[in-house]
Scaffold this active site. Structure first.
Site, PDB file in Angstrom:
ATOM      1  N   HIS A  64      -6.679 -12.051  -1.816  1.00 13.32           N
ATOM      2  CA  HIS A  64      -6.025 -13.843  -1.343  1.00 13.32           C
ATOM      3  C   HIS A  64      -7.920 -14.480  -1.487  1.00 13.32           C
ATOM      4  O   HIS A  64      -8.231 -15.313  -2.213  1.00 13.32           O
ATOM      5  CB  HIS A  64      -5.728 -13.588  -0.100  1.00 13.32           C
ATOM      6  CG  HIS A  64      -5.023 -14.430  -0.030  1.00 13.32           C
ATOM      7  ND1 HIS A  64      -4.076 -15.373  -0.900  1.00 13.32           N
ATOM      8  CD2 HIS A  64      -5.257 -15.715   1.271  1.00 13.32           C
ATOM      9  CE1 HIS A  64      -4.430 -16.819  -0.423  1.00 13.32           C
ATOM     10  NE2 HIS A  64      -4.519 -16.807   1.160  1.00 13.32           N
ATOM     11  N   PHE A  65      -8.398 -13.966  -0.249  1.00 12.91           N
ATOM     12  CA  PHE A  65     -10.007 -14.509  -0.123  1.00 12.91           C
ATOM     13  C   PHE A  65     -11.160 -13.556  -0.629  1.00 12.91           C
ATOM     14  O   PHE A  65     -11.907 -13.225  -0.998  1.00 12.91           O
ATOM     15  CB  PHE A  65     -10.522 -14.280   1.260  1.00 12.91           C
ATOM     16  CG  PHE A  65      -9.970 -15.595   2.550  1.00 12.91           C
ATOM     17  CD1 PHE A  65     -10.739 -16.574   2.622  1.00 12.91           C
ATOM     18  CD2 PHE A  65      -8.414 -15.253   2.344  1.00 12.91           C
ATOM     19  CE1 PHE A  65     -10.043 -17.518   3.480  1.00 12.91           C
ATOM     20  CE2 PHE A  65      -8.009 -16.104   3.538  1.00 12.91           C
ATOM     21  CZ  PHE A  65      -9.081 -17.127   3.801  1.00 12.91           C
TER      22      PHE A  65
END
Length: 295
Positions: free
Chosen positions: A269-270
């Site tokens: 996600h990041f």
């Protein structure tokens, strides 16, 4: 002289009755790139990308209401909805006299940016979507199923069931999951996110936004029509193993975007963490190729 342009400055500005905190760098007369963060982060997530982009662009990264160091007076009686975030972002853009810019959207920054674009399509010169979703195909079932349950019921028990997503293990998971080098991600990043989220009342804000995210899904068809009608160039720089906004969400842009470049990061996600140099190079190449800032 060039070296001083990469120094990131912090500032605040009054917009929509909100004291918006933002980071900025680069020449004031250069083309502008605006960076919009997501949950549970802030403009801090762009701390390493800003100076890279600022060698060529004016870069502006605000903290959205409810995140980072943006302050909202109690008397403002702010409603934490995505319509509210987009309204405040529009006021922020006006306060800085930004009339046309490229926008980088991640997570919650995506519906904020797309809602703004629906109102002002000509303000957006290009979109860089880093796990910034606009399609139902991009909603990872393992994450969103429990949130969708709240959308359907509105029940307090379903709202309470989401609280573990706002605690440190979940915050750290968002940074570490699927990263090939989680040990390289500075721990202060997710600890700062958590410390700010642990402030009194902030988790209720986050639960309000979880509950309201369904309003964005209803707008997905309008976001897609905007992409088709505007012809806006889109670069996707997507963490291919993200379990929140999954890879089919990046692929789906092919249905509506005429000038599209799809790039994959070996990340979750990041995906920006530890990949800032690569993303900056992709952005430079894409903006040049599409003549995004041509006179």
């Amino acid at each position: 002289m060039a070296a001083t342009q990469t120094i990131t400055k912090i500032a605040t500005v009054q917009a929509d009755g909100v004291e918006v905190f933002y980071r900025t760098a680069g020449p004031a007369d250069a083309p502008t790139v605006v960076l919009l963060h997501g949950l549970p982060s802030s403009s801090h997530m762009f701390r390493n990308l800003i100076p890279l982009l600022a060698t060529r662009y004016r870069v502006v990264a605000p903290d959205l209401p409810g995140f980072g160091f943006t302050q909202i007076p109690a008397e403002r009686d702010y409603k934490y909805t995505f319509a509210g975030l987009a309204q405040t972002f529009g006021a922020f853009v006006d306060a800085l006299s930004l009339t046309r810019f490229a926008v980088y959207i991640f997570d919650y920054g995506a519906p904020t940016g797309f809602r703004f674009a629906l109102d002002r399509p000509h303000a957006i010169a290009a979109i860089v979507s880093q796990n910034g979703n606009a399609y139902t195909e991009g909603l990872g079932r393992s994450f969103w199923a429990q949130v969708e349950k709240l959308w359907a019921s509105g029940a307090q028990e379903d709202r309470e069931a989401l609280r573990p997503l706002l605690e440190l293990p979940a915050t750290q998971w968002q940074y570490h999951n699927a990263s090939p080098h989680p040990e390289a991600i500075p721990p202060e990043a997710f600890h700062l996110d958590q410390a700010l989220m642990d402030r009194p009342g902030n988790k209720e804000i986050q639960l309000d936004l979880f509950q309201d995210y369904g309003s964005n899904v209803k707008l997905y068809p309008q976001f897609q029509e905007y992409l088709r009608a505007s012809g806006v160039p889109v670069l996707t720089a997507w963490g291919k193993a993200d379990e929140i906004f999954v890879a089919p969400g990046a692929e789906a842009f092919k249905k509506d975007v005429r000038k599209l470049e799809t790039r994959w990061l070996d990340a979750g996600h990041f995906a920006l963490e530890t990949n800032e140099q690569q993303v900056a190079e992709w952005m430079f190449e894409f903006f040049d190729k599409c003549e995004v800032f041509a006179a």
